[in-house]
Design an enzyme around this catalytic site. Structure first.
Site, PDB file in Angstrom:
ATOM      1  CB  VAL A  30      -0.966   0.050   1.211  1.00 51.33           C
ATOM      2  CG1 VAL A  30      -2.015  -1.045   1.132  1.00 51.33           C
ATOM      3  CG2 VAL A  30      -0.223  -0.031   2.537  1.00 51.33           C
ATOM      4  CG  LEU A  90       7.029   7.217  -1.844  1.00 50.79           C
ATOM      5  CD1 LEU A  90       6.219   7.842  -0.727  1.00 50.79           C
ATOM      6  CD2 LEU A  90       8.518   7.368  -1.601  1.00 50.79           C
ATOM      7  N   GLY A  91       6.026   3.145  -3.819  1.00 57.26           N
ATOM      8  CA  GLY A  91       5.635   1.738  -3.918  1.00 57.26           C
ATOM      9  C   GLY A  91       6.735   0.909  -4.548  1.00 57.26           C
ATOM     10  CE1 TYR A 147       2.959  -5.321  -6.462  1.00 55.64           C
ATOM     11  CE2 TYR A 147       0.809  -5.208  -7.507  1.00 55.64           C
ATOM     12  CZ  TYR A 147       1.612  -5.059  -6.392  1.00 55.64           C
ATOM     13  OH  TYR A 147       1.067  -4.638  -5.207  1.00 55.64           O
TER      14      TYR A 147
END
Length: 188
Positions: A121, A131-132, A163
């Protein structure tokens, strides 16, 4: 959707960062230098983000607010604590100005062959600034350094594109994940 990655080498830095319409004050996004990450530890720190590898200083109520903000159901903090106690690896970023978590991910597994990444998250007001990716790059690297080659995660369709550049593929080799689900008993 189940995603799986078999990773035998460190992830390459993709070198692509974008800005968002309203990043935090005094926050600029730049291309990484020679870092193995898209955002180096030093860059995170200089931008006011503190990297944590344990849940020791993690305020579970603040984490729960991030979960809810991204659409996860609100969770019982006592159950979050139990989940964290059974977590093999975790990373989270704290925004120093607010002392609150803004990005989080964790992994569970057998410690040898397999790991599953959970609860990735990023606070919506901090999304789109890398940031992810920063958390995921480091979490995957930690798992790979432990010798874990089969790393899986569950993802909503709408974020599969996040991803894929990190080495994850949907349903590799025709493998389909299954989930046990109890149907509620009909009341008479």
């Amino acid at each position: 959707m189940l995603l799986r990655g078999t990773i035998s080498a460190p992830l390459p830095s993709l070198g692509r960062l974008t800005t968002v319409a309203a990043p935090p004050p005094n926050f600029t996004v730049s291309r990484p230098t020679s870092s193995k990450y898209s955002i180096s530890d030093q860059d995170l720190d200089s931008r006011g983000f503190l990297l944590h590898h344990t849940a020791a200083d993690l305020n579970l109520d603040h984490l729960n607010k991030v979960f809810v903000a991204v659409g996860f159901p609100k969770r019982d903090p006592a159950k979050i604590r139990i989940a964290l106690d059974h977590t093999d690896a975790l990373l989270w970023l704290e925004y120093a100005k607010t002392n609150r978590p803004v990005a989080f991910a964790r992994a569970t597994g057998d410690g040898v062959f397999n790991a599953i990444i959970w609860d990735v998250v990023v606070d919506p007001s901090f999304q789109g600034i890398g940031l992810g990716r920063a958390v995921m790059e480091r979490l995957v690297e930690e798992l790979v350094e432990k010798g874990i080659g089969n790393i899986a995660l569950y993802s909503e369709q709408r974020v599969l594109g996040f991803y894929r550049p990190l080495g994850f593929v949907a349903d590799p080799d025709g493998i389909r994940g299954m989930v046990y689900s109890r149907k509620p008993k009909k009341q008479k």
